[in-house]
Write a protein that holds these residues in place. Structure first.
Motif, PDB file in Angstrom:
ATOM      1  N   UNK A  91       0.816  -1.440   0.561  1.00 43.31           N
ATOM      2  CA  UNK A  91      -0.302  -0.350  -0.260  1.00 43.31           C
ATOM      3  C   UNK A  91       0.624   1.761   0.034  1.00 43.31           C
ATOM      4  N   UNK A  92       0.235   2.596   0.081  1.00 45.08           N
ATOM      5  CA  UNK A  92       1.019   3.631  -0.224  1.00 45.08           C
ATOM      6  C   UNK A  92       0.371   3.981   0.679  1.00 45.08           C
ATOM      7  N   UNK A  93       1.538   4.936   1.857  1.00 43.85           N
ATOM      8  CA  UNK A  93       1.118   5.944   3.136  1.00 43.85           C
ATOM      9  C   UNK A  93       0.231   7.234   3.055  1.00 43.85           C
ATOM     10  N   UNK A  94      -0.533   7.365   3.005  1.00 41.80           N
ATOM     11  CA  UNK A  94      -0.491   9.246   2.445  1.00 41.80           C
ATOM     12  C   UNK A  94      -0.468   9.984   3.764  1.00 41.80           C
ATOM     13  N   UNK A  95       0.187  10.791   3.894  1.00 39.72           N
ATOM     14  CA  UNK A  95       0.432  11.549   5.683  1.00 39.72           C
ATOM     15  C   UNK A  95       0.716  12.907   5.453  1.00 39.72           C
ATOM     16  N   UNK A  96      -0.120  13.664   5.981  1.00 38.27           N
ATOM     17  CA  UNK A  96      -0.271  15.061   6.582  1.00 38.27           C
ATOM     18  C   UNK A  96      -0.717  15.733   5.625  1.00 38.27           C
ATOM     19  N   UNK A  97      -2.211  15.233   5.452  1.00 36.51           N
ATOM     20  CA  UNK A  97      -2.846  16.576   4.320  1.00 36.51           C
ATOM     21  C   UNK A  97      -2.465  17.551   4.095  1.00 36.51           C
ATOM     22  N   UNK A  98      -2.517  18.290   2.724  1.00 31.98           N
ATOM     23  CA  UNK A  98      -2.168  19.498   3.034  1.00 31.98           C
ATOM     24  C   UNK A  98      -3.211  20.923   3.305  1.00 31.98           C
ATOM     25  N   UNK A  99      -4.983  19.813   2.918  1.00 38.33           N
ATOM     26  CA  UNK A  99      -6.144  20.938   3.013  1.00 38.33           C
ATOM     27  C   UNK A  99      -7.304  19.599   3.685  1.00 38.33           C
ATOM     28  N   UNK A 100      -8.039  19.962   4.202  1.00 37.56           N
ATOM     29  CA  UNK A 100      -9.432  19.021   4.581  1.00 37.56           C
ATOM     30  C   UNK A 100      -9.638  18.436   3.445  1.00 37.56           C
ATOM     31  N   UNK A 101      -9.154  17.070   3.848  1.00 36.40           N
ATOM     32  CA  UNK A 101      -9.529  15.889   2.304  1.00 36.40           C
ATOM     33  C   UNK A 101     -11.579  15.015   3.600  1.00 36.40           C
ATOM     34  N   UNK A 102     -11.678  14.721   2.222  1.00 40.03           N
ATOM     35  CA  UNK A 102     -13.311  14.098   2.795  1.00 40.03           C
ATOM     36  C   UNK A 102     -13.613  13.474   1.835  1.00 40.03           C
ATOM     37  N   UNK A 103     -14.106  12.190   2.040  1.00 38.17           N
ATOM     38  CA  UNK A 103     -14.739  11.216   1.133  1.00 38.17           C
ATOM     39  C   UNK A 103     -15.497  11.848   0.158  1.00 38.17           C
ATOM     40  N   UNK A 104     -15.483  11.664  -1.129  1.00 37.76           N
ATOM     41  CA  UNK A 104     -16.021  11.741  -2.341  1.00 37.76           C
ATOM     42  C   UNK A 104     -14.637  12.348  -3.179  1.00 37.76           C
ATOM     43  N   UNK A 105     -13.579  12.579  -2.276  1.00 38.46           N
ATOM     44  CA  UNK A 105     -12.485  13.889  -2.954  1.00 38.46           C
ATOM     45  C   UNK A 105     -11.928  12.984  -3.731  1.00 38.46           C
ATOM     46  N   UNK A 106     -10.866  13.362  -4.743  1.00 37.67           N
ATOM     47  CA  UNK A 106      -9.986  12.358  -5.421  1.00 37.67           C
ATOM     48  C   UNK A 106      -8.569  13.406  -4.804  1.00 37.67           C
ATOM     49  N   UNK A 107      -7.233  12.253  -4.424  1.00 38.64           N
ATOM     50  CA  UNK A 107      -6.227  12.343  -4.297  1.00 38.64           C
ATOM     51  C   UNK A 107      -5.293  12.259  -5.193  1.00 38.64           C
ATOM     52  N   UNK A 108      -4.752  13.675  -5.429  1.00 40.17           N
ATOM     53  CA  UNK A 108      -3.721  13.590  -6.856  1.00 40.17           C
ATOM     54  C   UNK A 108      -2.607  13.003  -6.899  1.00 40.17           C
ATOM     55  N   UNK A 109      -2.235  12.160  -7.105  1.00 37.98           N
ATOM     56  CA  UNK A 109      -1.308  10.689  -6.962  1.00 37.98           C
ATOM     57  C   UNK A 109      -0.143  11.318  -8.308  1.00 37.98           C
ATOM     58  N   UNK A 110       0.746  11.324  -7.937  1.00 38.73           N
ATOM     59  CA  UNK A 110       2.125  11.864  -9.651  1.00 38.73           C
ATOM     60  C   UNK A 110       3.219  10.346  -8.883  1.00 38.73           C
ATOM     61  N   UNK A 111       3.403   9.701  -9.916  1.00 35.11           N
ATOM     62  CA  UNK A 111       4.313   8.464  -9.574  1.00 35.11           C
ATOM     63  C   UNK A 111       5.232   8.538 -10.378  1.00 35.11           C
TER      64      UNK A 111
END
Length: 132
Positions: A91-111
């Motif tokens: 899994x990837x662990x996403x830590x310390x959000x830069x803004x409020x993130x709630x269900x229904x949002x989309x996390x922008x991720x760059x590999x």
């Protein structure tokens, strides 16, 4: 400054991407299936997001009595194959959000890939009850 080219060799496996949201900005686990259409292996060397300050890759390792998370420097998507971040394994662990993130949002991720390209994706954020 030149822009980093976006990979055309990596894509998301259908219906495989989601982030498990937890309240109070707790670390969130992310899951995604990656498919490689290239004739050679592609290694994911780093993952970043404008939505989280830190993203790390982990593997869950289980022996006869315990399980633990082991931090990895990267993962390899085999040539003409796939690699999956799935619960209980990678899994990837996403830590310390830069803004409020709630269900229904989309996390922008760059590999970031070892061939000098990047792969960008938006991963849906879900709460645990929505997963079952």
């Amino acid at each position: 400054m030149a822009k980093t080219p976006v990979s055309t060799d990596i894509r998301v496996a259908k219906d495989s991407a989601w982030v498990r949201w937890l309240p109070n900005a707790l670390p969130a686990a992310g899951y995604i299936g990656l498919k490689n259409s290239a004739d050679k292996d592609i290694k994911v060397t780093k993952i970043k997001s404008p939505d989280y300050k830190n993203i790390t890759i982990y593997q869950t390792v289980t022996d006869s009595e315990n399980s633990k998370m082991v931090r990895l420097d990267g993962v390899t998507v085999p040539a003409k194959g796939d690699f999956s971040f799935v619960p209980g394994h990678y899994h990837i662990m996403l830590e310390k959000p830069t803004h409020l993130i709630t269900p229904g949002d989309n996390a922008r991720v760059i590999f970031f890939l070892d061939n000098g390209t990047i792969f960008k994706v938006r991963i849906p954020v879900r709460s645990s009850p929505e997963l079952y």
